[in-house]
Each structure stands twice: as C-alpha cells, then as structure tokens.
Write an enzyme that holds these catalytic residues in place. Sequence first.
Site, PDB file in Angstrom:
ATOM      1  N   TYR A  27       0.825  -1.205   0.000  1.00 24.27           N
ATOM      2  CA  TYR A  27       0.000   0.000   0.000  1.00 24.27           C
ATOM      3  C   TYR A  27       0.862   1.259   0.000  1.00 24.27           C
ATOM      4  O   TYR A  27       0.530   2.259  -0.664  1.00 24.27           O
ATOM      5  CB  TYR A  27      -0.933   0.003   1.209  1.00 24.27           C
ATOM      6  N   HIS A  39      -6.490   0.665  -0.286  1.00 24.00           N
ATOM      7  CA  HIS A  39      -6.593   0.199   1.094  1.00 24.00           C
ATOM      8  C   HIS A  39      -7.921   0.600   1.726  1.00 24.00           C
ATOM      9  O   HIS A  39      -8.487  -0.142   2.541  1.00 24.00           O
ATOM     10  CB  HIS A  39      -5.437   0.755   1.922  1.00 24.00           C
TER      11      HIS A  39
END
Length: 241
Positions: A27, A39
């Site tokens: 992420y 995310h």
Amino acid sequence: MRLKLSLIPQNGKFSRPNKHAVQGFIYHMLKGTEYGQRHDQPKFKFFTFSDFFVDREGKATFLVSSPDSGFIRALQSAVKERESVYIGNDEYRVVEIKKFKLPLRNRFQTGSPIVIYRNSEEDEYFKLHAHRDLWFFLERLKDNAERKYNAFYNDDFILEGPLFDRLIPKVRNNNKLDVYVKVVKNGVPFPVIGSNWELLEKERIEPQERKFYRFIMEAGLGEKNSLGFGFLNPIRGEGRA
C-alpha cells in the site's frame, strides 16, 4: 499478471516479515498512484502475494499477483525507483523486480495458505483437520470466487459444477493439515488459520470458464487475499487449459 520481488536484508540476516507488514509495504508503494486509495476501498482488493522463499545466498523472494495489470505495473514502477525498501522496520536492498504472465493450466498448488470462514460472524475459521468437510470447503471457495469475479468484471457468472475435481492437501511434519499464521496489526497479534495444497485440479476447463480460472489464479482463493493468503501457482508439466 505477476510481479517478482527479490530482496536482500541490509543487515545480512533475513527475518520473515509479518504478513500485515508486507501488505503495508504494498500500500505504501502505491501512494500517489491511481491505486493509492485501494486500502480504503470496501470489500475485495483484487491482489494477493505469496509466502517468502529464501535461497542459499540469503536472497528473499516473493510474488505479488493481481488480475488488474495496471495494479502490477504501478507497483513495479514505484519499486523500481528505489534502491532499497522497508517492510515493517527492516530495510531490504532491491536486487530484482520482474513483471510477467503465466499461462493458464488446469492444475494448481498454493503459494500461501487458503483461508475461509466457517462462521464469519463469530470469526471462526474453517479447519480442515477438525471439521473434515471437503464439500463445505469447496462450496465456500466457489461462492467466494464467483463473488470476487463478478465484482471485478461487473458480471453475473455462475460456475457449473465443482471448482476443482481433485484435491491433495499438503501435510505438515507433525501430520497436521491446518496452518496457523500469526498476523500482527497495530501491535496486536491474531491467528489466521488456513491450509496448503499440493494439488487443486480441474479436470477440464471449458472455453467459457477460462477467464474465470485465470482470474482466481491471479486474485487468489478464499478470504484475506490482500493479507497474502490464497496465492495460487499453476503447475507446470501438464497441458494448458
């Protein structure tokens, strides 16, 4: 599509990263790209990653897969800009990064444990050794795969027949079928229970099913794919599907 990442720990000693730390690394690499908000998006994330494997020289390698080729390209571009990366608190030197595709085959094995819930409301995982209900396992996997596929393609596909025709679980040294993985999030550990498989075989993948099986090969099987569970590898040596 897949991305191979090979890393060498800067301190010379490899310590297997926690799966939540690997997820956080992915992420973090995607910040500033069109996937930077992945995310925070609800439900399916449409990617997974394998467990690490380490060679004799200490090089640690893992694979990231996704049915979204743009996701893999964005991750590759972000990592290529760096000589080193952090996974958790550990720094690694990037020694290889390679994007590639694999042909679809009708036989697979797991590169990380497959996880499904027996009762999600009570946070109860299915345990192959304890519950011994292969039909439940296959039906839950099939339902989960169909929902992910239809969400990704905005489709209403339903697979006729079983997801796989032949299954061989991987038995651990202590004759246990289930794998307990400790995941640490915000300093709090919690167990995730899954199973590894030597063989997941579909006797024949029909032409209209190939897109579906290619999707699950890259998106992963079961729950918690974005935490690195349910990674699949096609087995070489058999004819293509």
